[in-house]
Design a protein around this motif. Structure first.
Motif, short mmCIF file in Angstrom:
data_model
loop_
_atom_site.label_atom_id
_atom_site.label_comp_id
_atom_site.label_asym_id
_atom_site.label_seq_id
_atom_site.Cartn_x
_atom_site.Cartn_y
_atom_site.Cartn_z
N PHE A 66 0.83 -1.21 0.00
CA PHE A 66 0.00 0.00 0.00
C PHE A 66 0.86 1.26 0.00
O PHE A 66 0.47 2.29 -0.54
N ASP A 103 -6.74 -3.10 6.89
CA ASP A 103 -6.50 -3.69 5.57
C ASP A 103 -5.00 -3.67 5.33
O ASP A 103 -4.35 -2.64 5.54
N ASP A 114 -3.34 -9.66 0.01
CA ASP A 114 -4.20 -8.54 0.41
C ASP A 114 -5.31 -9.11 1.29
O ASP A 114 -6.01 -10.04 0.85
N GLU A 212 -13.85 -9.13 -0.86
CA GLU A 212 -13.85 -8.17 0.24
C GLU A 212 -15.18 -7.44 0.40
O GLU A 212 -15.34 -6.32 -0.05
N GLU A 243 -11.65 -9.19 4.29
CA GLU A 243 -11.08 -9.54 2.98
C GLU A 243 -10.09 -10.69 3.10
O GLU A 243 -9.35 -10.78 4.09
MG MG Z 1 -7.26 -4.92 0.97
#
Ligand code: MG
Ligand code: MG
Length: 278
Positions: A66, A103, A114, A212, A243
């Motif tokens: 990210f 997340d 992820d 998700e 997720e």
């Molecule tokens: Mg994510």
């Protein structure tokens, strides 16, 4: 093949060796989320949680995916209260009685994982606990639909079939996605199936999807804050977000970001784990 069953352009099919590499990235995410969740308490800042995540990901030899993505300044998205997704970690203090979505994404040897969890901070009360529990249940229903021979809309149908009867709102502008050497690949993985199940591309071994669901107490209308990232409910209602990254295999879904590969939740056998070359 029936209409609409073909793979959209850009959908990649991974080899078993590539899925094994994604499993190793997924395990970094799983262990990192465990470490972050263990640190959640009323009064902690989302910035402190972000530092734990970045340290964990880098200690595992991976890179936070990210961080720097489209200019995003954190290793986690931390979304509390009326924030649904894409909250920026920083001085925001996590308060007793709110839901916090965490997340996390990591890239290891070029492959992405992820996953997100929602944590009840302190004493949340039954209404919020139920929202999070139902959203998590919807995630696992969606995961169970990530199986060979299934169709893409089976996932959204499974998710909404769990969420909608409770009267919660499901975001429709924000979806799951394919994942591989990029965090976001085609296809979109909607959390709804307006035309019902059995639509969209056929799921075959080697397809990897991030499922998700994002559900809110009340109206699913959202707005993006002036920071250009944080997605909040327009009416201020709280949200939950869960997720996982899931691979289609000949034996069914393999949850790459669950420590046990999803065996417990799916009632399946644990799989042989890949060994990381050093
Ligand atoms: Mg994510
Ligand atoms: Mg995702």
């Amino acid at each position: 093949m029936s209409r609409g069953s073909r793979r959209p352009r850009g959908v990649t099919v991974k080899t078993p060796e590539q899925v094994a590499k994604m499993r190793l990235a997924g395990l970094v995410v799983a262990r990192t989320l465990d470490r972050v969740v263990a640190a959640v308490r009323p009064g902690v800042t989302t910035g402190e949680l972000d530092r734990i995540a970045e340290d964990s990901i880098r200690a595992e030899g991976a890179v936070p995916s990210f961080l720097g993505y489209g200019g995003f300044p954190g290793s986690l998205c931390t979304s509390a209260g009326a924030e649904v997704v894409h909250g920026i970690p920083g001085p925001r203090v996590v308060r007793d009685g709110e839901l916090l979505s965490i997340d996390c994404g990591a890239v290891l040897d070029g492959w992405h994982g992820d996953a997100a969890v929602t944590v009840a901070v302190g004493d949340c009360g039954p209404e919020l606990l139920a929202l999070s529990a139902v959203t998590r249940e919807a995630l696992w229903a969606g995961i169970a639909a990530v199986r060979p021979g299934g169709r893409l809309s089976d996932v959204g149908h499974a998710v909404e079939s769990v969420v909608t009867p409770h009267g919660y709102g499901l975001l429709d502008d924000y979806t799951g996605h394919g994942i591989g050497t990029s965090m976001h690949e085609p296809p979109y993985v909607p959390n709804q199936a307006p035309d019902g199940p059995g639509r969209g591309m056929v799921l075959t071994p080697g397809i990897v999807l991030a499922v998700e669901p994002m559900a809110v107490l009340g109206d699913p209308e959202v707005v993006v804050l002036d920071d250009d990232w944080t997605v909040v409910t327009r009416d201020g209602a709280q949200a939950a977000h869960w997720e996982h990254t899931v691979a289609v295999t000949a034996d069914g879904p393999w949850v790459l970001t669950a420590l046990d590969g999803g065996a417990h939740e799916l009632g399946t056998q644990r799989r042989k784990e890949p060994v990381r070359a050093v």
